[in-house]
Motif scaffolding. Structure first.
Motif, mmCIF file in Angstrom:
data_model
loop_
_atom_site.group_PDB
_atom_site.id
_atom_site.type_symbol
_atom_site.label_atom_id
_atom_site.label_comp_id
_atom_site.label_asym_id
_atom_site.label_seq_id
_atom_site.Cartn_x
_atom_site.Cartn_y
_atom_site.Cartn_z
ATOM 1 N N ARG A 248 13.700 68.212 33.437
ATOM 2 C CA ARG A 248 12.771 68.858 32.510
ATOM 3 C C ARG A 248 12.333 70.188 33.113
ATOM 4 N NH1 ARG A 248 11.947 65.388 28.468
ATOM 5 N NH2 ARG A 248 12.087 63.142 28.877
ATOM 6 N N PRO A 249 12.936 71.287 32.648
ATOM 7 C CA PRO A 249 12.621 72.588 33.237
ATOM 8 C C PRO A 249 11.176 73.024 33.043
ATOM 9 C CG PRO A 249 13.964 72.831 31.259
ATOM 10 C CD PRO A 249 13.954 71.376 31.592
ATOM 11 N N ASP A 250 10.472 72.434 32.053
ATOM 12 C CA ASP A 250 9.084 72.810 31.816
ATOM 13 C C ASP A 250 8.101 71.942 32.595
ATOM 14 O OD1 ASP A 250 9.805 70.587 30.419
ATOM 15 O OD2 ASP A 250 8.710 71.090 28.585
ATOM 16 N N ALA A 251 8.603 70.951 33.372
ATOM 17 C CA ALA A 251 7.732 70.093 34.166
ATOM 18 C C ALA A 251 7.232 70.854 35.391
ATOM 19 C CB ALA A 251 8.478 68.835 34.590
ATOM 20 N N PRO A 252 6.134 70.390 36.000
ATOM 21 C CA PRO A 252 5.594 71.097 37.179
ATOM 22 C C PRO A 252 6.616 71.283 38.293
ATOM 23 C CG PRO A 252 4.016 69.483 36.375
ATOM 24 C CD PRO A 252 5.275 69.267 35.585
ATOM 25 N N SER A 253 7.459 70.269 38.551
ATOM 26 C CA SER A 253 8.439 70.396 39.628
ATOM 27 C C SER A 253 9.676 71.168 39.193
ATOM 28 C CB SER A 253 8.868 68.997 40.099
ATOM 29 O OG SER A 253 9.485 68.291 39.041
ATOM 30 N N ALA A 254 9.948 71.197 37.870
ATOM 31 C CA ALA A 254 11.099 71.917 37.297
ATOM 32 C C ALA A 254 12.400 71.552 37.996
ATOM 33 C CB ALA A 254 10.876 73.424 37.363
ATOM 34 N N GLY A 255 12.534 70.295 38.389
ATOM 35 C CA GLY A 255 13.733 69.871 39.102
ATOM 36 C C GLY A 255 14.566 68.895 38.299
ATOM 37 N N THR A 256 15.665 68.454 38.939
ATOM 38 C CA THR A 256 16.545 67.437 38.361
ATOM 39 C C THR A 256 16.580 66.257 39.317
ATOM 40 O OG1 THR A 256 17.943 69.029 37.203
ATOM 41 C CG2 THR A 256 18.902 66.886 37.688
ATOM 42 N N GLN A 257 16.260 65.083 38.790
ATOM 43 C CA GLN A 257 16.243 63.875 39.617
ATOM 44 C C GLN A 257 17.354 62.939 39.161
ATOM 45 O OE1 GLN A 257 12.451 62.009 40.907
ATOM 46 N NE2 GLN A 257 13.203 60.150 39.904
ATOM 47 N N VAL A 258 18.180 62.489 40.115
ATOM 48 C CA VAL A 258 19.316 61.625 39.812
ATOM 49 C C VAL A 258 19.145 60.310 40.556
ATOM 50 C CG1 VAL A 258 21.828 61.380 39.900
ATOM 51 C CG2 VAL A 258 20.799 63.645 39.565
ATOM 52 N N THR A 259 19.279 59.212 39.821
ATOM 53 C CA THR A 259 19.211 57.875 40.422
ATOM 54 C C THR A 259 20.508 57.153 40.110
ATOM 55 O OG1 THR A 259 16.809 57.770 40.139
ATOM 56 C CG2 THR A 259 17.960 55.691 40.508
ATOM 57 N N LEU A 260 21.211 56.706 41.158
ATOM 58 C CA LEU A 260 22.493 56.042 40.982
ATOM 59 C C LEU A 260 22.295 54.531 40.940
ATOM 60 C CD1 LEU A 260 25.577 56.233 40.813
ATOM 61 C CD2 LEU A 260 25.631 56.185 43.311
#
Length: 338
Positions: free
Chosen positions: A203-215
């Protein structure tokens, strides 16, 4: 003045060459009924109108319909001079020209339809889950996707050498085995997988503006979407984050698969997270607006585990209880305050 009835029926050359025997017989019936009608009367008899209507239905091919009034009976002199042959030839030529025009028009329609279909096929598919809903569907290769609220996924209608998808929001992927690589791109990261199951939140508009991947199972590689960027291979049960717009790759995070995929079961699980990261998730799930007064409360950290909360108020009530806050209802949702 008495009307002289036409006994012989229409000249065989009058009929279009491609009429079936049934259609020709119906036209002869129309002809016979029309011959019984008195000129100058109130119109064609009911039987004649019925026969004409039935014939028109069988002739509904777009060709020029034959005239409804019979031709005059030919005189002996006209037959001797071949006038009938001369009259039939223009009719045949006219019908031939009409059929040629129809074929040309049909060809143009097919060409135009083909161009429209080709343009449509080249346009990407966009699947979106609005706030308050989730969406599950199957990709062209057989892989399955579940989209979380407020998320969108874009991909080609027919994958080529690689299965490439663009994600904004959160989705869970169950990838079908295929020789072609399966690539998920976000605003700052890329995930490459083959025959695996994993969750991506971006979510680019979130405070962290990151990408989280869980396998969950299988193998994926994750890294910045920039060409030539370093990637790492993840193991099942592991979570990593490509942080911020700088796309820095984190070490494995203390996030369990159960927590990362809780949204798929309708649960809400957060562990030691700032309140400001929880509120947008509640807003998307229940399509409400949440406010905090004063803003400094957004930095308070919270741990919460709710099993399929039924409403936004149920979540807000528990948040207020855990953090020692109050809340009130507003026109669009709720406000948390001291």
């Amino acid at each position: 003045m008495n009307h002289q009835r036409q006994q012989d029926g229409p000249d065989p050359d009058f009929f279009p060459e491609d009429l079936s025997s049934e259609e020709e017989e119906r036209l002869r019936e129309v002809w016979a009924l029309a011959a019984d009608a008195e000129p100058g009367g109130e119109g064609t008899s009911v039987d004649t109108e019925q026969a004409l209507s039935q014939f028109q239905e069988t002739l509904d091919t777009g060709e020029e319909a034959p005239s409804s009034s019979p031709p005059h009976k030919e005189s002996e002199q006209s037959r001797e001079h071949g006038s009938s042959g001369r009259a039939s030839r223009p009719r045949k030529e006219k019908r031939s020209r009409w059929r040629a025009t129809r074929w040309a028009a049909a060809a143009l329609v097919l060409i135009a339809a083909g161009a429209v279909l080709a343009y449509w096929w080249q346009q990407p598919v966009v699947r979106a889950a609005s706030q308050g809903e989730q969406l599950s569907f199957t990709l062209p290769d057989g892989s399955k996707v579940q989209l979380n609220s407020g998320s969108a996924l874009r991909y080609d209608r027919s994958f080529g050498d690689a299965r490439v998808l663009f994600l904004k929001g959160e989705a869970f992927f169950e990838v079908d085995s295929d020789e072609r690589p399966f690539l998920v791109r976000t605003h700052n990261a890329k995930v490459r997988a083959l025959g695996t199951a994993f969750n991506v939140q971006a979510r680019p508009d979130a405070p962290s503006a990151g990408t989280q991947v869980t396998l969950v199972e299988g193998t994926v590689e994750v890294g910045s979407r920039e060409a030539g960027a370093k990637t790492v291979q993840m193991r099942p049960g592991e979570t990593r984050r490509v942080q911020g717009r700088e796309a820095r790759l984190s070490e494995p995070l203390a996030v369990t698969v159960k927590e990362a995929t809780a949204w798929r079961r309708g649960d809400l699980i957060v562990k030691n997270r700032p309140l400001e990261s929880l509120l947008p998730e509640v807003e998307r799930r229940f399509a409400v607006e949440l406010a905090v007064r004063p803003d400094s409360l957004r930095q308070q950290r919270i741990s919460l585990a709710l099993r399929q909360p039924s409403s936004a108020e149920a979540v807000v009530r528990d948040v207020a209880l855990v953090l020692g806050l109050q809340y009130r209802e507003t026109a669009g949702g709720f406000t948390l305050h001291e």
